[in-house]
Enzyme design. Structure first.
Site, PDB file in Angstrom:
ATOM      1  N   HIS A 124      -1.376  29.546 -23.188  1.00 32.40           N
ATOM      2  CA  HIS A 124      -1.973  28.883 -24.534  1.00 32.40           C
ATOM      3  C   HIS A 124      -3.079  27.742 -24.294  1.00 32.40           C
ATOM      4  O   HIS A 124      -2.711  26.873 -23.480  1.00 32.40           O
ATOM      5  CB  HIS A 124      -0.946  28.308 -25.267  1.00 32.40           C
ATOM      6  CG  HIS A 124      -1.416  27.682 -26.700  1.00 32.40           C
ATOM      7  ND1 HIS A 124      -1.900  28.399 -27.497  1.00 32.40           N
ATOM      8  CD2 HIS A 124      -1.889  26.298 -26.773  1.00 32.40           C
ATOM      9  CE1 HIS A 124      -2.258  27.662 -28.518  1.00 32.40           C
ATOM     10  NE2 HIS A 124      -2.000  26.554 -28.204  1.00 32.40           N
ATOM     11  N   ASN A 143     -15.746  31.594 -30.659  1.00 31.09           N
ATOM     12  CA  ASN A 143     -15.769  30.878 -31.440  1.00 31.09           C
ATOM     13  C   ASN A 143     -15.140  29.529 -31.208  1.00 31.09           C
ATOM     14  O   ASN A 143     -13.959  29.760 -30.827  1.00 31.09           O
ATOM     15  CB  ASN A 143     -15.561  31.239 -32.658  1.00 31.09           C
ATOM     16  CG  ASN A 143     -16.305  32.661 -33.256  1.00 31.09           C
ATOM     17  OD1 ASN A 143     -17.684  32.722 -32.916  1.00 31.09           O
ATOM     18  ND2 ASN A 143     -15.752  33.584 -33.855  1.00 31.09           N
ATOM     19  N   HIS A 155      -9.909  32.911 -27.349  1.00 32.29           N
ATOM     20  CA  HIS A 155     -10.010  34.294 -27.275  1.00 32.29           C
ATOM     21  C   HIS A 155     -11.656  34.570 -27.132  1.00 32.29           C
ATOM     22  O   HIS A 155     -12.430  33.800 -27.570  1.00 32.29           O
ATOM     23  CB  HIS A 155      -9.456  35.007 -28.433  1.00 32.29           C
ATOM     24  CG  HIS A 155      -9.917  34.286 -29.924  1.00 32.29           C
ATOM     25  ND1 HIS A 155      -9.377  33.137 -30.226  1.00 32.29           N
ATOM     26  CD2 HIS A 155     -10.863  34.726 -30.633  1.00 32.29           C
ATOM     27  CE1 HIS A 155     -10.016  32.995 -31.382  1.00 32.29           C
ATOM     28  NE2 HIS A 155     -10.931  33.856 -31.703  1.00 32.29           N
TER      29      HIS A 155
END
Ligand code: AMP
Ligand code: ZN
Length: 118
Positions: free
Chosen positions: A50, A91, A104
């Protein structure tokens, strides 16, 4: 704002708690089709670790970014979009319009892209 792993949508997808259409997985990376495709081929490649956004990439964790791009090259070949070309997008943050706070890479292929992006 930081979101912890327990509340993270993509961490739940990696763990199989939320279903996804997997295209690839290894020890470091998970890839799956975007639920709202913006091109004939649109999948997401995420590190299993993460990391909330590109801003949080450091010398300690950046090796997973290489793993993501190794996966992108492999998947693009497997899905037959490599020769025609494709676009990889990340993004980041508010102005980058990042909606899911787990790093991502979007991979879009199968149509002509435009430049500049919106
Ligand atoms: P971003 O706006 O860059 O944060 O991208 C998040 C992406 O995740 C969007 O393109 C969404 O369509 C996609 N997405 C959200 N929920 C899911 C899900 N459950 N399965 C697959 N893709 C998803
Ligand atoms: Zn996460």
């Amino acid at each position: 704002m930081e979101i912890n792993m327990e509340d993270c949508l993509f961490c739940k997808i990696i763990k199989g708690e939320i279903p996804s259409k997997k295209v690839y997985e290894d020890d470091f990376v998970y890839a799956f089709y975007d639920i709202s495709p913006q091109a004939p081929t649109h999948f997401l490649v995420i590190p299993k670790e993460h990391i909330c956004c590109a801003n949080m990439i450091t010398a300690e964790n950046s090796s997973v970014v290489s793993k993501c791009f190794e996966a992108i090259a492999k998947i693009a070949n497997d899905l037959g979009i490599a020769d025609d070309g494709y676009r990889v997008i990340n993004n980041c943050g508010e102005l980058g319009q990042q909606t899911v706070k787990h790093l991502h890479f979007h991979v879009l292929g199968g149509r002509q892209m435009q430049w500049p992006p919106g």
